[in-house]
Motif scaffolding. Structure first.
Motif, mmCIF file in Angstrom:
data_model
loop_
_atom_site.group_PDB
_atom_site.id
_atom_site.type_symbol
_atom_site.label_atom_id
_atom_site.label_comp_id
_atom_site.label_asym_id
_atom_site.label_seq_id
_atom_site.Cartn_x
_atom_site.Cartn_y
_atom_site.Cartn_z
ATOM 1 N N PHE A 123 -79.930 35.198 83.586
ATOM 2 C CA PHE A 123 -80.136 34.725 84.946
ATOM 3 C C PHE A 123 -78.780 34.322 85.496
ATOM 4 C CE2 PHE A 123 -81.186 30.946 87.725
ATOM 5 C CZ PHE A 123 -81.507 31.713 88.817
ATOM 6 N N GLY A 159 -77.952 32.288 87.518
ATOM 7 C CA GLY A 159 -77.751 30.851 87.675
ATOM 8 C C GLY A 159 -76.838 30.274 86.604
ATOM 9 N N ALA A 160 -76.732 30.944 85.465
ATOM 10 C CA ALA A 160 -75.854 30.477 84.396
ATOM 11 C C ALA A 160 -74.407 30.425 84.865
ATOM 12 C CB ALA A 160 -75.973 31.410 83.195
ATOM 13 N N LYS A 201 -81.133 31.277 95.139
ATOM 14 C CA LYS A 201 -81.927 30.929 93.958
ATOM 15 C C LYS A 201 -81.270 29.893 93.056
ATOM 16 C CE LYS A 201 -85.448 33.784 94.377
ATOM 17 N NZ LYS A 201 -86.858 33.365 94.290
ATOM 18 N N THR A 202 -80.055 29.458 93.405
ATOM 19 C CA THR A 202 -79.399 28.442 92.578
ATOM 20 C C THR A 202 -78.753 27.404 93.495
ATOM 21 O OG1 THR A 202 -77.130 29.298 92.531
ATOM 22 C CG2 THR A 202 -78.699 30.341 91.029
#
Lengths: 490, 75
Positions: free
Chosen positions: A216, A218-219, A245-246
């Motif tokens: 993902f 987001g990492a 999304k983050t």
């Protein structure tokens, strides 16, 4: 010059070449592994032989690719996300003599009648002779084949020389002012020309390529900080996911020098959001294609306001023009096709002289992208002239999706168009007319499953719409503009 | 098959018997980062929850995903 010497010659053996997932790997370790691969490859394979690489971003990918090119063979960089049948066809088409494959991807090759080298096999290669004694290939010799996106048969193998890759790497280093202290967050896959350029440029300056966790995006928010990355290269989808999304912009990244974007047009609002949200960080808008080893143009960050929406001008060493059908430069405001000239322009499409002749004409690369140019020579790409769909940084023709759908005998007519998507830029929507109206939902389910099985995820239709008939043009073809309008309706 | 398994089955396009708790991102070819995002979105809308970023990153297998969704008190 040979690409391997260019990328690794004279590096500090103790400096980190790769960091992040898998732990730090020094230039000394990389150079040793490359020398072992080159020695083995030069001993077993003839100069110019094709050898495939199937791996995710990793030290294994880097050492395999560079080791193969260093031995005068051609590294064929495959997409680990491609369906198995596509990979098999590509390996066959280029006439690969061996495959370097990560153990975890071995299953994708199925039964294969070629020598296969995985991590264990490479670790067991004998210590190498001095690098110089196995070195073959330089300048205009082919070094790499990258595939354009698409499905079986449609993906063209782009043949790039040592000179092509070295020239493009030097241009990018110059305008991004890259140096040994730079640490790139490598979210884009190395088999993709833009992702490969991140690997090449950072190795060539003695910098570090950080491999983030991949499941993902987001990492990246954490990994950028943990590994003190100085730059991030992404496609519009990368930034759409980070912004939507983050909590990407809620964090501060003290080491981040710039973020760059290519692989499709990013909406101006999103560019503004990035620039406002990342004060002190340069945002580069860029443009390129695989046929140009990666990069063709960039917009200097200082001109982001004055030239909003422009892809800028040719990078150092690349002449970029917008021309009419006869090759004459258009006047400001007129639409033409982007053409390019430079040492980064490919040798050609592998085994396809006709397709090569269509795009390499009169000493120029004809990109197929239409654009306008302003009084100062800054280029603005235009909305789609052809029907190509750009989804998540990949380009493909709707026909490739239609062919798969039409292979189901229950489909009478089918047309696929792209529609705007907040994350992926565009997504394909499939319109189809069943042979029998009663097929209904069962047919849609079957087509969905077929797409999941036969197409990479970015080509799978986001929606399948069944209709009694499709709007057609007077010549009896699906009316794509009308379908695109229909696709915007829920 | 529970809701979690059916979400994975639908989005990855696998046969029901292929959806086991051990099915993992690292080893399943069809489970790429685009699919992961679709899986998260589907779970969020089915359960009416918003999954935290750390949890999205930890959902590396079907079994682990079920454990994580359970912590949201919806299973």
């Amino acid at each position: 010059m040979n690409l391997a010497d260019f990328l690794l010659g004279g590096r500090d053996a103790m400096a980190r070449a790769i960091d992040g997932v898998g732990g730090p790997v020094t230039y000394g370790v990389i150079a040793d592994a490359v020398a072992r691969v080159s020695t083995m490859v030069a001993g077993r394979f003839a100069e110019g032989d094709r050898i495939a690489v199937l791996a995710t971003n990793s030290a294994f990918f880097a050492t395999s690719y560079i080791g193969i090119a260093g031995a005068g063979c051609v590294a064929v960089l495959l997409d680990r996300g491609a369906p198995d049948d596509v990979l098999a066809e590509q390996i066959r088409r280029v006439g690969a003599r061996a495959v370097f494959v990560q153990e975890k991807a071995r299953g994708k090759l199925g039964k294969i009648d070629l020598p296969v080298f995985d991590e264990t096999a490479c670790a067991g290669l004998p210590a190498a002779a001095a690098m110089a004694s196995v070195r073959r290939g330089e300048d205009d010799d082919p070094a790499v084949i990258l595939f354009t996106s698409g499905s079986t048969g449609q993906r063209k193998g782009v043949l790039l020389s040592h000179r092509n890759l070295i020239a493009n790497t030097l241009s990018i280093i110059a305008y991004q002012e890259l140096r040994a202290t730079d640490r790139a967050c490598a979210v884009l896959p190395f088999h993709y020309s833009y992702g490969l350029s991140v690997l090449n440029t950072h190795l060539a300056v003695g910098g570090t390529v950080v491999l983030p966790r991949t499941m993902f995006l987001g990492a990246v928010v954490q990994d950028l900080k943990t590994h003190r990355c100085t730059n991030l290269a992404g496609v519009p989808t990368t930034y759409a996911i980070l912004l939507r999304k983050t909590d990407f912009l809620a964090h501060r990244y003290p080491d981040l020098r710039f973020v760059s974007q290519a692989g499709g047009r990013m909406p101006p609002e999103m560019v503004d959001e990035l620039r406002r949200g990342l004060p002190g960080v340069d945002v580069y808008a860029m443009y390129g294609q695989t046929e140009a080893s990666a990069r063709l143009s960039y917009l200097p960050p200082a001109l982001a306001d004055a030239k909003q929406g422009s892809i800028g001008q040719g990078i150092p060493g690349v002449e970029l023009r917008v021309v009419d059908e006869d090759g004459n430069p258009v006047r400001p405001g007129e639409t033409g096709e982007v053409v390019a000239k430079g040492d980064n322009v490919m040798i050609g499409y592998d085994g396809d002289p006709e397709a090569t002749a269509r795009v390499l004409r009169g000493g120029w690369l004809w990109t197929g992208d239409s654009a306008t140019v302003d009084e100062d020579g800054f280029i603005y790409l235009q909305a789609r002239r052809n029907d190509v769909i750009k989804s998540a940084g990949y380009r493909f023709h709707p026909q490739e999706v239609e062919d798969i759908i039409m292979s189901d005998p229950g489909v009478a007519v089918c047309a696929v168009v792209g529609t705007d998507d907040p994350l992926r830029g565009e997504v394909p929507v499939a319109f189809l007319v069943p042979v029998d109206r009663s097929f209904g939902a069962a047919l849609a389910g079957r087509i969905g499953a077929l797409a999941q099985q036969r197409l990479p995820s970015y080509m799978q239709p986001a929606r399948i719409v069944l209709r009694d008939a499709l709007p057609m043009t007077p010549t009896g073809k699906p009316d794509r503009p009308a379908l695109r309008a229909l696709a915007t309706q829920p | 098959m529970d809701v979690i398994a059916s979400v994975f089955q639908e989005i990855l396009g696998l046969e029901p018997q292929e959806i086991t708790d051990d099915l993992a991102y690292e080893t399943c070819d069809r489970w790429d980062s685009l699919k992961h995002l679709e899986i998260v979105s589907a779970l969020e809308s089915r359960f009416g929850i918003a999954v935290e970023i750390d949890d999205i990153l930890a959902m590396e297998s079907v079994g682990r995903t079920r454990e994580i969704i359970r912590t949201y008190g919806v299973l």
